[in-house]
Scaffold this motif. Structure first.
Motif, PDB file in Angstrom:
ATOM      1  N   MET A  32     -34.760  65.705 -96.880  1.00  0.00           N
ATOM      2  CA  MET A  32     -35.243  64.728 -95.911  1.00  0.00           C
ATOM      3  C   MET A  32     -36.766  64.713 -95.818  1.00  0.00           C
ATOM      4  O   MET A  32     -37.334  63.807 -95.211  1.00  0.00           O
ATOM      5  N   ALA A  33     -37.434  65.664 -96.441  1.00  0.00           N
ATOM      6  CA  ALA A  33     -38.895  65.735 -96.380  1.00  0.00           C
ATOM      7  C   ALA A  33     -39.569  64.536 -97.031  1.00  0.00           C
ATOM      8  O   ALA A  33     -40.731  64.252 -96.743  1.00  0.00           O
ATOM      9  N   SER A  34     -38.857  63.808 -97.888  1.00  0.00           N
ATOM     10  CA  SER A  34     -39.463  62.638 -98.521  1.00  0.00           C
ATOM     11  C   SER A  34     -39.674  61.500 -97.518  1.00  0.00           C
ATOM     12  O   SER A  34     -40.473  60.606 -97.752  1.00  0.00           O
ATOM     13  N   PHE A  35     -38.966  61.525 -96.407  1.00  0.00           N
ATOM     14  CA  PHE A  35     -39.156  60.521 -95.364  1.00  0.00           C
ATOM     15  C   PHE A  35     -40.290  60.975 -94.449  1.00  0.00           C
ATOM     16  O   PHE A  35     -40.287  62.099 -93.969  1.00  0.00           O
ATOM     17  N   PRO A  36     -41.263  60.118 -94.215  1.00  0.00           N
ATOM     18  CA  PRO A  36     -42.396  60.514 -93.372  1.00  0.00           C
ATOM     19  C   PRO A  36     -41.971  60.736 -91.925  1.00  0.00           C
ATOM     20  O   PRO A  36     -41.040  60.088 -91.433  1.00  0.00           O
ATOM     21  N   LEU A  37     -42.664  61.657 -91.271  1.00  0.00           N
ATOM     22  CA  LEU A  37     -42.427  61.884 -89.849  1.00  0.00           C
ATOM     23  C   LEU A  37     -43.021  60.729 -89.065  1.00  0.00           C
ATOM     24  O   LEU A  37     -44.054  60.175 -89.441  1.00  0.00           O
ATOM     25  N   THR A  38     -42.374  60.377 -87.978  1.00  0.00           N
ATOM     26  CA  THR A  38     -42.848  59.298 -87.119  1.00  0.00           C
ATOM     27  C   THR A  38     -43.336  59.919 -85.816  1.00  0.00           C
ATOM     28  O   THR A  38     -42.524  60.305 -84.978  1.00  0.00           O
ATOM     29  N   PRO A  39     -44.666  60.058 -85.657  1.00  0.00           N
ATOM     30  CA  PRO A  39     -45.202  60.666 -84.434  1.00  0.00           C
ATOM     31  C   PRO A  39     -44.730  59.923 -83.189  1.00  0.00           C
ATOM     32  O   PRO A  39     -44.723  58.688 -83.156  1.00  0.00           O
ATOM     33  N   GLY A  40     -44.318  60.672 -82.197  1.00  0.00           N
ATOM     34  CA  GLY A  40     -43.891  60.085 -80.935  1.00  0.00           C
ATOM     35  C   GLY A  40     -42.473  59.563 -80.904  1.00  0.00           C
ATOM     36  O   GLY A  40     -41.983  59.180 -79.847  1.00  0.00           O
ATOM     37  N   ALA A  41     -41.803  59.539 -82.051  1.00  0.00           N
ATOM     38  CA  ALA A  41     -40.423  59.040 -82.081  1.00  0.00           C
ATOM     39  C   ALA A  41     -39.484  60.082 -81.483  1.00  0.00           C
ATOM     40  O   ALA A  41     -39.672  61.285 -81.674  1.00  0.00           O
ATOM     41  N   TYR A  49     -36.420  60.481 -82.364  1.00  0.00           N
ATOM     42  CA  TYR A  49     -35.603  61.005 -83.454  1.00  0.00           C
ATOM     43  C   TYR A  49     -36.305  60.737 -84.780  1.00  0.00           C
ATOM     44  O   TYR A  49     -36.841  59.663 -84.999  1.00  0.00           O
ATOM     45  N   GLN A  50     -36.255  61.718 -85.648  1.00  0.00           N
ATOM     46  CA  GLN A  50     -36.810  61.586 -86.989  1.00  0.00           C
ATOM     47  C   GLN A  50     -35.672  61.220 -87.947  1.00  0.00           C
ATOM     48  O   GLN A  50     -34.494  61.269 -87.584  1.00  0.00           O
ATOM     49  N   SER A  51     -36.027  60.884 -89.163  1.00  0.00           N
ATOM     50  CA  SER A  51     -35.028  60.508 -90.169  1.00  0.00           C
ATOM     51  C   SER A  51     -33.992  61.613 -90.362  1.00  0.00           C
ATOM     52  O   SER A  51     -32.805  61.333 -90.525  1.00  0.00           O
ATOM     53  N   SER A  52     -34.430  62.853 -90.334  1.00  0.00           N
ATOM     54  CA  SER A  52     -33.484  63.962 -90.509  1.00  0.00           C
ATOM     55  C   SER A  52     -32.471  64.006 -89.362  1.00  0.00           C
ATOM     56  O   SER A  52     -31.309  64.346 -89.578  1.00  0.00           O
ATOM     57  N   ASP A  53     -32.898  63.657 -88.151  1.00  0.00           N
ATOM     58  CA  ASP A  53     -31.972  63.614 -87.013  1.00  0.00           C
ATOM     59  C   ASP A  53     -30.929  62.517 -87.207  1.00  0.00           C
ATOM     60  O   ASP A  53     -29.751  62.700 -86.882  1.00  0.00           O
ATOM     61  N   ILE A  54     -31.368  61.385 -87.744  1.00  0.00           N
ATOM     62  CA  ILE A  54     -30.456  60.266 -87.966  1.00  0.00           C
ATOM     63  C   ILE A  54     -29.400  60.649 -89.003  1.00  0.00           C
ATOM     64  O   ILE A  54     -28.199  60.458 -88.798  1.00  0.00           O
ATOM     65  N   MET A  55     -29.863  61.209 -90.112  1.00  0.00           N
ATOM     66  CA  MET A  55     -28.926  61.602 -91.169  1.00  0.00           C
ATOM     67  C   MET A  55     -28.015  62.746 -90.705  1.00  0.00           C
ATOM     68  O   MET A  55     -26.838  62.763 -91.043  1.00  0.00           O
ATOM     69  N   ALA A  56     -28.551  63.667 -89.939  1.00  0.00           N
ATOM     70  CA  ALA A  56     -27.726  64.770 -89.414  1.00  0.00           C
ATOM     71  C   ALA A  56     -26.674  64.228 -88.451  1.00  0.00           C
ATOM     72  O   ALA A  56     -25.527  64.701 -88.441  1.00  0.00           O
ATOM     73  N   THR A  57     -27.036  63.237 -87.652  1.00  0.00           N
ATOM     74  CA  THR A  57     -26.065  62.622 -86.739  1.00  0.00           C
ATOM     75  C   THR A  57     -24.929  61.986 -87.523  1.00  0.00           C
ATOM     76  O   THR A  57     -23.753  62.164 -87.189  1.00  0.00           O
TER      77      THR A  57
END
Length: 118
Positions: free
Chosen positions: A15-24, A26-34
């Motif tokens: 999931m590190a290939s997806f950039p972090l979104t400051p202030g979000a 949920y991050q992409s890793s949270d979405i995929m983990a969900t």
């Protein structure tokens, strides 16, 4: 057991290939983990998440609550715009091959059996 599997396949690295979104929230890793944990718990669709206790599912992803269906759809749309899905699939397959979770002799891709050269 699911967390051990995610750790074994290098989920965070994938999931590190997806950039972090400051202030979000949920991050992409949270979405995929969900999505992963939802499938593992037998939740048949994103729509069905409205019937799930968000606090309980949230614990599985390391958050106080899981994202709701609208957040999941929005985040998935944002992730899709990055055009990283092909790379993610390739990295995921490579990790599984390297960890011998997929038979190297026969590798099934898109409806076809292909010999691997990895």
């Amino acid at each position: 057991m699911h967390h051990l599997f995610l750790q074994e396949i290098g989920f965070e690295q994938l999931m590190a290939s997806f950039p972090l979104t400051p202030g979000a929230a949920y991050q992409s890793s949270d979405i995929m983990a969900t999505l992963f944990h939802g499938i593992a718990q037998g939740i048949p669709s994103i729509e069905a998440l409205k019937l799930v206790n968000a606090s309980e599912l949230g614990l599985l992803i390391g958050r106080s609550r899981s994202p709701d269906k609208m957040t999941l759809r929005y985040q998935l749309s944002q992730m899709a715009q990055l055009n990283l899905s092909g790379d993610l699939i390739e990295q995921f397959a490579r990790h599984l091959l390297e960890r011998e979770r997929i038979d190297r002799e026969v590798f099934f891709i898109d409806g076809h059996f292909c010999p691997t050269t990895v």
